[in-house]
Design an enzyme around this catalytic site. Structure first.
Site, PDB file in Angstrom:
ATOM      1  N   HIS A 230       5.293   3.819  -5.600  1.00  0.00           N
ATOM      2  CA  HIS A 230       5.397   5.162  -6.191  1.00  0.00           C
ATOM      3  C   HIS A 230       6.550   5.971  -5.609  1.00  0.00           C
ATOM      4  O   HIS A 230       6.991   6.934  -6.214  1.00  0.00           O
ATOM      5  CB  HIS A 230       4.076   5.928  -6.041  1.00  0.00           C
TER       6      HIS A 230
ATOM      7  N   LYS B 260       0.846  -1.192   0.000  1.00  0.00           N
ATOM      8  CA  LYS B 260       0.000   0.000   0.000  1.00  0.00           C
ATOM      9  C   LYS B 260       0.883   1.245   0.000  1.00  0.00           C
ATOM     10  O   LYS B 260       1.626   1.488   0.955  1.00  0.00           O
ATOM     11  CB  LYS B 260      -0.915   0.006   1.220  1.00  0.00           C
TER      12      LYS B 260
END
Length: 96
Positions: free
Chosen positions: A53, A49
């Site tokens: 990125h 989670k």
């Protein structure tokens, strides 16, 4: 739950107990940039989670390769993340 040792030691176990899942979920401390502990080899799923990125492609490949190295056959990787560099309007346009 796999997280930095200080995070796992602090409150994760209490939260799992409060949620009533401590009999199905365990905690393991470590770093996903290092070889993963054998304790994770029994996982059915690896949920990332908001992890990938934050890293360049090379580190993402390392993270995913470390999971692959320890994962049992049939395990899955599930991720929730951001798509950087794309705003909402452009994302909607790409659906058309």
């Amino acid at each position: 739950v796999f997280d930095q040792p200080k995070v796992v030691a602090s409150s994760t176990k209490e939260v799992l107990a409060e949620l009533g899942v401590s009999d199905r979920v365990s905690t393991v401390g470590g770093s996903f940039l290092e070889p993963l502990p054998a304790a994770l080899s029994s996982c059915d799923a690896f949920y990332l989670k908001f992890i990938l990125h934050d890293w360049a492609d090379e580190e993402c490949v390392s993270i995913l390769s470390a999971i692959k190295a320890v994962a049992k056959e049939g395990s899955r990787i599930v991720t929730t993340d951001f798509i950087l560099g794309v705003d909402g309007a452009n994302m909607e346009m790409s659906k058309r």
